[in-house]
Design an enzyme around this catalytic site. Structure first.
Site, mmCIF file in Angstrom:
data_model
loop_
_atom_site.group_PDB
_atom_site.id
_atom_site.type_symbol
_atom_site.label_atom_id
_atom_site.label_comp_id
_atom_site.label_asym_id
_atom_site.label_seq_id
_atom_site.Cartn_x
_atom_site.Cartn_y
_atom_site.Cartn_z
ATOM 1 C CG ASP A 11 0.180 -2.094 15.128
ATOM 2 O OD1 ASP A 11 -0.121 -2.162 16.321
ATOM 3 O OD2 ASP A 11 1.180 -1.476 14.710
ATOM 4 C CE1 TYR A 12 -3.726 -1.573 11.217
ATOM 5 C CE2 TYR A 12 -2.258 -0.214 9.898
ATOM 6 C CZ TYR A 12 -3.250 -0.328 10.857
ATOM 7 O OH TYR A 12 -3.764 0.792 11.466
ATOM 8 C CD GLU A 49 -3.259 -5.030 5.258
ATOM 9 O OE1 GLU A 49 -4.397 -5.551 5.149
ATOM 10 O OE2 GLU A 49 -3.088 -3.795 5.315
ATOM 11 C CD GLN A 94 0.369 2.199 4.750
ATOM 12 O OE1 GLN A 94 -0.739 2.379 5.261
ATOM 13 N NE2 GLN A 94 0.646 2.558 3.508
ATOM 14 C CG HIS A 140 -0.717 3.665 13.562
ATOM 15 N ND1 HIS A 140 -2.009 3.893 13.958
ATOM 16 C CD2 HIS A 140 -0.750 3.554 12.218
ATOM 17 C CE1 HIS A 140 -2.798 3.939 12.886
ATOM 18 N NE2 HIS A 140 -2.050 3.740 11.824
ATOM 19 C CD GLU A 179 -2.214 -1.748 2.617
ATOM 20 O OE1 GLU A 179 -2.045 -1.017 3.608
ATOM 21 O OE2 GLU A 179 -2.648 -2.915 2.701
#
Ligand SMILES: Cc1ncc(C[n+]2csc(CCOP(=O)(O)OP(=O)(O)O)c2C)c(N)n1
Ligand SMILES: [Mg+2]
Length: 817
Positions: free
Chosen positions: A562-563, A537, A559, A604, A506
């Site tokens: 956490d993702y 993701e 990105q 984040h 992304e």
């Protein structure tokens, strides 16, 4: 003369008609050969189920009911094409020659010999297939000359994202002919189609939908066949799919003039001619035009029910059970062949008799081949115990001998259990018999550990652990720049060096990454090397896995750390297990780039390192403290062939760093911590963003007369291969692990390595301590971060506490709560 079938017109001919559009003309002999293959496959399914139910094999799941569609699918394959499917495809594997009855039964019985069972070396359940894309040393074979199958997985839908990547690789190879020179043997003009199979209920998974949407966006040569037997174990389509039909649900995906989408067809699972036509016609379109396609195969059956773990009589209605017989594709094909004079009932009866015998003899031979070496091991073990018994009789040895003389099962666990117990009985006894038995047990353990655990990581000469380190070189001319610039230059240098590298993720393309680490690189290298993707993701990772399996070097950009959770199921189930579950037969050297540890807010700022570490055994985990360190690790990882995740420090991009003169060339070794501050009093082990905070704390502690030694572990997996932490504790006799993960998270992992693996426990003069985040995720803002993550003051106090524990007189109580 027997008639022929022109599958385009669906009409009988005398063997002369063939139009340009007719992709296949089927002679009676071919039809009969197809029928016999389907029949043999069915007999294998029935036989396999019986073997499980009589206790000779652990579990059975088979392709009965899907045979005819499998055969049609196989006709559409060309060398270099890929299958990414699920456990209903044995007939396809037989039809393409990628499997046969001996290998099928070898897997059923869990034969660990990769010659006999090349799909997984006895690690995967039956019907979990793979081709071996690597040679014995773990190097790529030439893949373009043969049909390939990615290694199957049991989790439903998990094979879909990498199907996208297998297809996407064709797109990249077609777009850049130079890539074929850079990665020879993987593609011819990007003509390869990636075929997927999935069950009707499997399409309910999010991974399916994410894959289909991404394939529609990317327009890749991906053909998905849905085997629709109306059920997912006991749950029928009305609970699975809107409108009870995946093709109806996906109608909006259908391509239209000016609006690219999917080619979509529906065909019935017993309609041999219709199936051949659908697969051949659609595959030709997919190959030529690089459009994705869906073939929804309906009215399929499950004659034996779902698997050996239950009986479908429990949940299917009488009518449905009647359909399982009436709609059987093999019986229907047989009736059709007789009706159309392709064969007589008598002829077919004769073939069926022969085929039953062929299956049974293959089964018997496979069982024998599986048991023979284990029986030999058992005999050897028994002989060794008998020798010890002759030397000095013991009732416990007699028991072990009796167990091996008439075992309930012939398995390695029986052998190992018996010899181990015999060895316990012989403890402390001298003599050649005891020594021989002990040597056998030790060797047996070692061999079986290897047999059942090898290949979790790359064992090839290209392993990143085999990449020779090169130290960073600094000179008077070395510049000091923002961390992000150091990284940007590192990527630039690597991309110029290796055309196979590309980044997907992304905001990595036009914007050049949210932190501008790739600023200007898309303009320089093109859209196919710095490629923006949708927010997806799991399929970004799958896209990478599939491409890596086809010789490319994807960098999958997630990105924020956490993702990574949104790609974690796949990272864990597919990526991390790939080499292991194929016993070294396949690899996917994907590098996951992500950023974490510290910035702002609940999503984040996470550092779920224990989740990553524990879910991803098989994947290296690299946690550099700054961007130059990250560059050194990327330089190593890009040259190695094991997948890895590298977590950059999110708040480090604007910090100044001196850049080595050999930025694109220096290579940091994995598994080698670095002591970033020498000290004598306490060993502080940490990594990532906390290194700077620990260095700050060290200054405060120095003012209190305490010198801490700070060890940056740098890579959590592999972890400190040379025991540097233990060496440090030998000097300081105190250990503090500082970690941003939750209490008992990655710090527990580090502590176990230090205390147990490295034996630091015996060196300690004070209790081992961990300092971690609080259990919650840190709130937004500096204060939330400060009070929830380990901070300078906490490190000072924890290290001080370890001094006071040893010397309470010299270090008075701080009297702080
Ligand atoms: C992610 C996941 N959830 C649950 C299961 C357990 N499971 C195995 S097969 C199956 C049904 C699959 O049905 P379908 O996709 O229609 O394939 P079929 O077996 O009918 O060919 C389920 C629920 C699984 N393997 N993976
Ligand atoms: Mg189903």
């Amino acid at each position: 003369m027997r008639p022929e079938w022109d599958i385009k017109t669906g009409s009988r001919t005398t063997g002369t008609v063939t139009t340009p559009e007719a992709h296949l003309r089927l002679s009676a002999d071919e039809v009969i050969a197809d029928y016999r293959l389907a029949f043999r496959s069915r007999v294998a399914s029935v036989s396999g189920r019986r073997e499980v139910l009589t206790g000779k094999a652990p579990f059975g799941i088979f392709g009965d009911g899907k045979e005819i569609a499998n055969i049609a699918l196989a006709k559409a394959f060309r060398p270099g094409d890929w299958r990414s499917g699920y456990y209903r495809d044995q007939t396809f594997m037989f039809a393409t020659g990628l499997a046969d009855l001996p290998r099928f039964f070898a897997q059923l019985y869990t034969n660990t010999d990769v010659e006999a069972e090349p799909f997984s070396g006895g690690r995967q359940m039956v019907s979990h297939f793979a081709t071996r894309t690597l040679d014995q040393d773990g190097r790529w074979k030439r893949l373009v000359d043969a049909i390939q199958s990615a290694a199957d997985l049991s989790p439903v839908g998990a094979h879909m994202p990498r199907l996208l990547g297998l297809a996407y690789a064709s797109k990249l190879y077609r777009a850049d002919p130079g890539l074929i020179d850079a990665a020879p043997g993987f593609s011819v003009n990007g003509d390869e189609v990636a075929f997927g199979t999935i069950g009707n209920a499997g399409t309910t998974e999010g991974l399916f939908w994410e894959t289909m949407n991404a394939a529609g966006v990317l327009q890749v040569p991906m053909l998905v066949a849905v085997w629709d037997d109306g059920y997912g174990i006991s749950v029928p389509n009305e609970y699975q799919t809107v409108k009870r039909s995946i093709s109806a649900a996906l109608a909006g995906f259908r391509r239209e003039p000016g609006a690219p989408g999917f080619e979509i067809r529906t065909v019935r699972g017993w309609d041999y001619v219709g199936l051949c036509d659908a697969f051949l016609t659609v595959a030709a379109i997919v190959r030529r035009e690089h459009v994705p396609a869906l073939i929804h195969v309906t009215e399929m059956t499950q004659p034996q029910g779902h698997s050996t773990s239950g009986s479908h009589e429990r949940y299917k209605s009488k009518e449905r059970l009647a359909f399982e017989t009436a709609g059987d594709p093999i019986s229907r094909m047989r009736e059709w062949m007789i009706r159309e004079d392709l064969a007589t009932a008598k002829e077919l009866d004769g073939f069926e008799r022969e085929d039953r015998e062929a299956v049974e003899s293959a089964r018997v031979a496979a069982f024998e081949a599986y048991q023979r070496p284990i029986r030999a091991e058992l005999e050897r073990a028994r002989a060794l115990i008998e020798r010890a018994q002759q030397e000095a009789p013991d009732v416990r040895l007699a028991d072990a001998i009796a167990e091996l003389a008439d075992p309930l099962e012939v398995s390695r666990r029986v052998v190992h259990a018996a010899v181990s117990r015999a060895a316990y009985a012989l403890r402390g006894r001298d003599g050649p018999a005891a020594a021989a038995l002990e040597a056998f047990v030790t060797d047996y353990r070692h061999r079986n550990l290897r047999r059942y655990t090898a290949h979790l990581y790359s064992e090839s000469p290209e392993s990143p652990l085999a990449v020779a380190p090169i130290a960073p070189r600094y000179s008077d001319r070395s510049e000091t720049v923002d961390g992000r610039i150091a990284l940007l230059r590192c990527f630039d240098l690597n991309f110029a060096r290796d055309r196979r590298l590309f980044v997907i993720g992304e905001d990595v393309g036009k914007l050049g990454d949210v932190n501008l680490v790739f600023e200007g690189l898309q303009a320089k290298y093109g859209e196919l090397r710095f490629t923006d993707t949708g927010i997806r993701e799991a399929t970004i990772l799958g896209q990478g896995i599939g491409c890596a399996m086809r010789g490319l070097r994807p960098i999958v950009d997630i990105q924020y750390l956490d993702y990574l959770l949104y790609a974690l199921e796949l990272a864990s189930d597919d990526l991390a297990t790939l080499q292991y579950r194929t016993a070294g037969g396949q690899k996917a050297p994907v590098i996951i780039r992500t950023k974490g540890h510290r910035l702002q807010g609940i999503w984040h700022t996470g550092s779920p390192m224990s989740v990553v570490l524990n879910a991803l055994r098989g994947v290296h985990v690299v946690v550099p403290r700054n961007m130059v360190q990250a560059a050194g690790f990327y330089n190593t990882l890009f040259r190695g062939d094991n997948p890895a995740v590298l977590i950059e420090v999110l708040n480090g991009y604007r910090l100044k760093e001196p850049v080595p003169d050999n930025l694109g060339e220096f290579r940091l070794p994995l598994g080698m911590p670095e002591t970033i501050r020498a000290g004598t009093d306490v060993t502080v082990v940490t990594y990532g963003a906390l290194c700077r905070i620990a260095l700050d704390a060290a200054e405060v502690l120095a003012g209190m007369g305490i010198e801490i030694e700070i060890v940056d572990v740098r890579t959590l997996n592999p972890f400190d291969l040379q025991g540097l932490i233990g060496e440090s504790v030998k000097r300081t006799h105190a250990l503090l692990v500082v970690d941003e993960d939750v209490p008992g998270g990655a710090s527990a992992f580090v502590m176990r390595e230090a205390l147990e693996t490295q034996g630091a426990f015996d060196l300690l003069e004070a209790s081992p301590r961990t300092l971690t985040s609080t259990e919650n995720r840190a709130p937004v803002g500096v204060d939330g971060d400060y009070f929830c993550k380990p901070n300078r003051e906490q490190i000072v106090e924890a290290a001080y506490g370890l001094m006071r524990e040893r010397w309470p007189d010299r270090f008075p109580d701080l009297r702080l709560g």
